[in-house]
Design a protein around this motif. Structure first.
Motif: not given
Length: 319
Positions: A152-173
């Protein structure tokens, strides 16, 4: 009580849900319950699921008395999930057989991790791989855990830039939903929830393709987001939700929140100008452009000057 509750919320996915359930049945990890929550499907979804209910007592079907819509259906299914760990699997997607075991091992060994995800691939309605660049996870998420604040500290242009937490979610507590609340009702409520979890717990990335995300004409993203032209608005709104939450939790400063929010508004207004132009709505396009200029004169001039230069440079020279 099963260790893992897998929830499949479904509406009119009879064509695919059998394969989705099979991908759960074929998991190498077997201590799970499968909760299918049907949102008043009008196709053969219920008949398909009932066949699996008869075959395996771990498969359970719950039917809503009225159509709730996607996010409300997800939340409606949460109380049925009693396992220590929780997973949501879309009714048209597939898991690799090692998905649950790998995620379970991580959560059992890493007390600070709240959620695990893997890389994913795209498949078509027939289950055939779609052309896509299969890249490894970024280094900070490659078979290790990371903190949402850093994103989030990357700001608007970086917070969603990497391909993480978009698909492929497995397990959550499972207890995290009790601590942090259910999914928001926004179309991108899953992304908002993953970032909400990442504000308080570490997130672990598995650098292997364990999730198959199906692209087909009638899935939610196509019918409710892309076809209705809601993609840019959804992106703007979910970034705003994430920024507001992290500010409320004291994880970013007021100055950071203000700067990122201004960037978010600027990018959304740019997308609106473009959309209005495509629709031939020139008065709305000009009004939005003027608003952006008055808010951010230097940035707006620089952007459109660069665009004009690029267009002129790309024009073929005539003799």
């Amino acid at each position: 009580m099963a260790a893992v509750s897998v929830m499949i919320p479904v509406y009119n996915a009879g064509k695919y849900i059998g394969a989705t359930i099979e991908s759960v049945l074929h998991q190498t990890f077997g201590d799970w319950e499968l909760i299918v929550v049907d949102d008043c499907s009008t196709d053969d979804t219920v008949a398909v699921v009932e066949r699996y209910v008869q075959q395996d007592t771990r498969v359970k079907l719950y039917r809503n008395s009225a159509n709730l819509g996607m996010m409300r259906n997800w939340n409606n299914g949460l109380p049925y999930c009693t396992g220590r760990y929780f997973a949501k699997l879309d009714a048209d997607d597939l898991w690799h057989p090692a998905m649950l075991q790998t995620c379970y091992t991580v959560l059992e060994q890493e007390a600070s991790v709240g959620m695990v995800f893997s890389r994913y691939r795209l498949i078509d309605e027939h289950g055939v791989d779609l052309p896509a660049v299969d890249e490894p996870l970024p280094a900070f998420a490659r078979n290790t855990s990371f903190c949402g604040v850093d994103l989030v500290k990357r700001g608007t242009y970086g917070m969603l830039a990497d391909n993480v937490m978009k698909q492929g979610i497995g397990l959550i507590r499972r207890r995290l939903f009790d601590e942090l609340g259910p999914f928001s009702l926004h179309d991108a409520g899953d992304t908002e929830m993953w970032f909400r979890i990442a504000a308080h717990y570490r997130i672990y990335g598995i650098d292997a393709v364990y999730y198959s995300y199906r692209i087909w004409p009638d899935n939610f993203t196509r019918t409710q987001v892309l076809k209705q032209g809601k993609r840019d608005r959804n992106l703007y709104e979910v970034r705003a939700l994430i920024l507001d939450y992290y500010r409320q939790q004291g994880l970013i400063t007021s100055a950071e929140h203000g700067a990122f929010t201004r960037d978010n508004q600027y990018e959304y207004d740019k997308s609106r100008v473009y959309a209005y132009r495509l629709q031939g709505k020139w008065p709305q396009a000009l009004a939005t452009l003027l608003t952006n200029f008055l808010r951010y004169p230097v940035r707006t001039c620089a952007f459109y000057t660069t665009r004009l230069r690029e267009r002129m440079a790309s024009k073929p020279k005539t003799i």
